[in-house]
Design an enzyme around this catalytic site. Structure first.
Site, PDB file in Angstrom:
ATOM      1  N   ASP A 135       2.730   2.255  -4.851  1.00 35.86           N
ATOM      2  CA  ASP A 135       2.818   2.187  -6.174  1.00 35.86           C
ATOM      3  C   ASP A 135       3.473   3.595  -7.010  1.00 35.86           C
ATOM      4  O   ASP A 135       4.394   3.739  -7.887  1.00 35.86           O
ATOM      5  CB  ASP A 135       1.546   2.123  -7.123  1.00 35.86           C
ATOM      6  CG  ASP A 135       0.379   2.997  -6.600  1.00 35.86           C
ATOM      7  OD1 ASP A 135       0.807   3.640  -5.723  1.00 35.86           O
ATOM      8  OD2 ASP A 135      -0.786   2.714  -7.113  1.00 35.86           O
TER       9      ASP A 135
ATOM     10  N   SER B 104     -11.625   0.548  -5.438  1.00 36.23           N
ATOM     11  CA  SER B 104     -11.058   0.969  -6.928  1.00 36.23           C
ATOM     12  C   SER B 104     -12.451   0.941  -7.807  1.00 36.23           C
ATOM     13  O   SER B 104     -12.543   0.242  -8.875  1.00 36.23           O
ATOM     14  CB  SER B 104     -10.027   0.047  -7.247  1.00 36.23           C
ATOM     15  OG  SER B 104      -8.929   0.248  -6.773  1.00 36.23           O
ATOM     16  N   SER B 105     -13.602   1.591  -7.273  1.00 34.92           N
ATOM     17  CA  SER B 105     -14.415   1.644  -8.123  1.00 34.92           C
ATOM     18  C   SER B 105     -14.268   2.572  -9.336  1.00 34.92           C
ATOM     19  O   SER B 105     -14.517   2.245 -10.599  1.00 34.92           O
ATOM     20  CB  SER B 105     -15.911   2.027  -7.413  1.00 34.92           C
ATOM     21  OG  SER B 105     -15.336   3.462  -7.064  1.00 34.92           O
TER      22      SER B 105
ATOM     23  N   SER C 262     -25.358   6.017 -16.558  1.00 34.80           N
ATOM     24  CA  SER C 262     -25.050   5.188 -15.416  1.00 34.80           C
ATOM     25  C   SER C 262     -26.239   4.629 -14.474  1.00 34.80           C
ATOM     26  O   SER C 262     -27.165   5.483 -14.184  1.00 34.80           O
ATOM     27  CB  SER C 262     -24.181   5.719 -14.258  1.00 34.80           C
ATOM     28  OG  SER C 262     -23.988   4.871 -13.203  1.00 34.80           O
TER      29      SER C 262
ATOM     30  N   GLY D  53     -16.021   4.320  -2.815  1.00 28.18           N
ATOM     31  CA  GLY D  53     -15.651   5.173  -1.896  1.00 28.18           C
ATOM     32  C   GLY D  53     -15.269   4.223  -0.836  1.00 28.18           C
ATOM     33  O   GLY D  53     -14.957   4.540   0.502  1.00 28.18           O
TER      34      GLY D  53
ATOM     35  N   ASP E 162      -4.433   0.336  -9.270  1.00 28.69           N
ATOM     36  CA  ASP E 162      -5.825  -0.087  -9.257  1.00 28.69           C
ATOM     37  C   ASP E 162      -6.077  -0.504 -10.795  1.00 28.69           C
ATOM     38  O   ASP E 162      -6.723  -1.111 -10.943  1.00 28.69           O
ATOM     39  CB  ASP E 162      -6.909   1.221  -9.111  1.00 28.69           C
ATOM     40  CG  ASP E 162      -6.387   1.745  -7.419  1.00 28.69           C
ATOM     41  OD1 ASP E 162      -5.734   0.963  -6.740  1.00 28.69           O
ATOM     42  OD2 ASP E 162      -6.858   2.983  -7.270  1.00 28.69           O
TER      43      ASP E 162
ATOM     44  N   GLU F  79       0.727  -1.272   0.055  1.00 28.83           N
ATOM     45  CA  GLU F  79      -0.027  -0.146  -0.146  1.00 28.83           C
ATOM     46  C   GLU F  79       0.985   1.089   0.143  1.00 28.83           C
ATOM     47  O   GLU F  79       1.717   1.330   0.742  1.00 28.83           O
ATOM     48  CB  GLU F  79      -0.913  -0.161   1.218  1.00 28.83           C
ATOM     49  CG  GLU F  79      -2.406   0.187   0.855  1.00 28.83           C
ATOM     50  CD  GLU F  79      -3.087  -0.242   0.074  1.00 28.83           C
ATOM     51  OE1 GLU F  79      -3.210  -0.165  -1.134  1.00 28.83           O
ATOM     52  OE2 GLU F  79      -3.497  -1.439   0.386  1.00 28.83           O
TER      53      GLU F  79
HETATM   54  C1  GLA Z   1      -5.360   4.506  -3.959  1.00 31.21           C
HETATM   55  C2  GLA Z   1      -4.624   4.766  -5.392  1.00 31.21           C
HETATM   56  C3  GLA Z   1      -3.624   3.683  -5.970  1.00 31.21           C
HETATM   57  C4  GLA Z   1      -2.627   3.538  -4.441  1.00 31.21           C
HETATM   58  C5  GLA Z   1      -3.515   3.184  -3.326  1.00 31.21           C
HETATM   59  C6  GLA Z   1      -2.457   3.004  -1.971  1.00 31.21           C
HETATM   60  O1  GLA Z   1      -5.889   3.360  -4.083  1.00 31.21           O
HETATM   61  O2  GLA Z   1      -5.501   4.990  -6.154  1.00 31.21           O
HETATM   62  O3  GLA Z   1      -2.727   4.214  -6.761  1.00 31.21           O
HETATM   63  O4  GLA Z   1      -1.752   4.497  -4.187  1.00 31.21           O
HETATM   64  O5  GLA Z   1      -4.272   4.148  -3.007  1.00 31.21           O
HETATM   65  O6  GLA Z   1      -1.760   2.068  -2.112  1.00 31.21           O
END
Ligand code: GLA
Length: 381
Positions: free
Chosen positions: A35, A125-126, A66, A121, A171, A32
């Site tokens: 990236d 990663s929506s 949507s 939210g 993501d 986490e």
């Molecule tokens: C969000 C960002 C990712 C990553 C994470 C933390 O999801 O979109 O690119 O930095 O936070 O790991």
């Protein structure tokens, strides 16, 4: 096949779509805030997807709808797309059109209808699912010939430059490239990696997602501030990115930084090591060893990176106290979801304990579900 997206398409636009595509949300086993430091990540795709039903147009008009939105169709002209010009959720798919054109691809217009069951939210990663579903649909509709990593980079470009969120590649790479039954070990500097088999049910283990329902918003300044802090630390240390500091040199490197940047460095360097340890444990057939790694990752995000919140901290401690092997918050932080590794036989006990702890603390009820590593973006119909 009839899908919710195809049904919404026909209701909105009439006729049939040329095809239906889907892209998933993701969990992240470990890795986490690494990236954008050019480090390691290890996501897996969720079974939850954003689906898009789409049909080509030749007039340069883009229509976006949507099923989870406000019932309005956003109508845009391709040649007028510019960063900041599209408000709300439609900026994500519009940004993908823009990023493809910016990269030199020739697109007509299109009608798109989306339907999603990826929690929003929630650190799952929506947004990437929305972008990556759009990218694979446009790739097919206009015969662009992009592979999954190329589509992911277009989606990331859309989010960075069109929507204005300075996220890394985690993501979008996850949503585009993950393979069912695997976690995707990825070096975000080289975008190389490998799919690591992850069949936890076969060894009596389950990945439990606890959505705290505390909404995070990556658009706020906190994420950008952390990223800027890491970049400042890398510059002060004379390296391209914090990923270049070997763990054996962590102490020496820390001593060269001002106090406020040391915890950022500590988190990034130890987190990269935790990704490597996770891969090694899975390769050695020791998935239970992931538990303490997850919990150590959470402590690092809580104490060094400071992106946890009372709800994610409580979800982790309650799950662990009830017998989970380990747990940690996922995603950008300041809310969102926790991932716990649980003996399948203890699943209900852990879920009950987390719900009870939230009720006792006066927090709103979390939502829990199990995560099965699923397929990255693909065509559905
Ligand atoms: C969000 C960002 C990712 C990553 C994470 C933390 O999801 O979109 O690119 O930095 O936070 O790991």
């Amino acid at each position: 096949m009839t899908t919710a997206a195809a049904t919404a398409f026909t209701a909105r636009y009439g006729g049939s779509p040329d095809g239906v595509w889907a892209a998933p949300g993701r969990i992240n086993l470990i890795g986490e805030h690494t990236d954008y430091n050019e480090g390691f990540v290890m996501p897996a795709a969720l079974p939850h997807t954003t689906q898009v039903a789409a049909r080509r147009r030749e007039d340069g008009v883009v229509r976006l709808f949507s099923a989870q939105g406000d019932a309005e169709v956003a109508e845009l002209a391709l040649d007028a797309l510019a960063p900041g010009s599209v408000p709300g959720w439609a900026a994500y798919p519009a940004g993908v059109f823009w990023a493809l054109i910016e990269a030199g691809h020739v697109l007509g217009g299109a009608d798109l209808a989306f339907s999603s069951d990826v929690p929003t939210g929630a650190g799952l990663s929506s947004s990437a699912a929305l972008e990556c579903a759009t990218a694979i649909a446009l790739d097919d509709l206009f015969g662009l010939g992009l592979d999954a990593p190329a589509r992911a980079l277009v989606a990331q470009r859309a989010e960075n430059a069109f929507v204005g969120v300075p996220c890394g590649a985690l993501d979008q790479m996850a949503s585009s490239c993950c393979v069912a039954g695997h976690a995707h070990f990825l070096d975000t500097r080289t975008l190389t990696g490998r799919q690591v088999p992850l069949d936890l049910p076969a060894v009596g283990l389950t990945l439990l997602v606890i959505d705290t329902k505390v909404k995070h918003d990556l658009g706020d300044g906190a994420y950008a501030g952390l990223r800027a802090g890491c970049e400042r630390a890398a510059a002060l240390l004379g390296v391209q990115a914090l990923r270049d500091i070997p763990i054996a040199e962590l102490g020496t490197a820390e001593a060269q930084l001002p106090a406020e940047l040391r915890p950022l460095l500590r988190h990034v360097v130890t987190e990269d090591q935790r990704v490597l340890d996770t891969v090694a444990a899975l390769d050695a057939g020791e998935p239970r060893a992931l538990g303490p790694i997850l919990t150590a990752g959470h402590a690092s995000l809580r104490d060094d990176y400071r992106v946890s919140c009372p709800e994610t901290d409580l979800a982790v401690s309650a799950a662990n106290a009830a017998g989970a092997l380990g747990a940690r918050m996922m995603g950008g932080g300041f809310g969102g979801s926790v991932l716990a590794l649980v003996d399948t036989g203890l699943l209900e006990t852990v879920e009950r304990a987390v719900h009870a702890a939230f009720a006792e603390a006066g927090f709103g009820a979390p939502q829990t579900f199990t995560a099965t590593p699923s397929q990255g973006a693909h065509r559905v119909a």
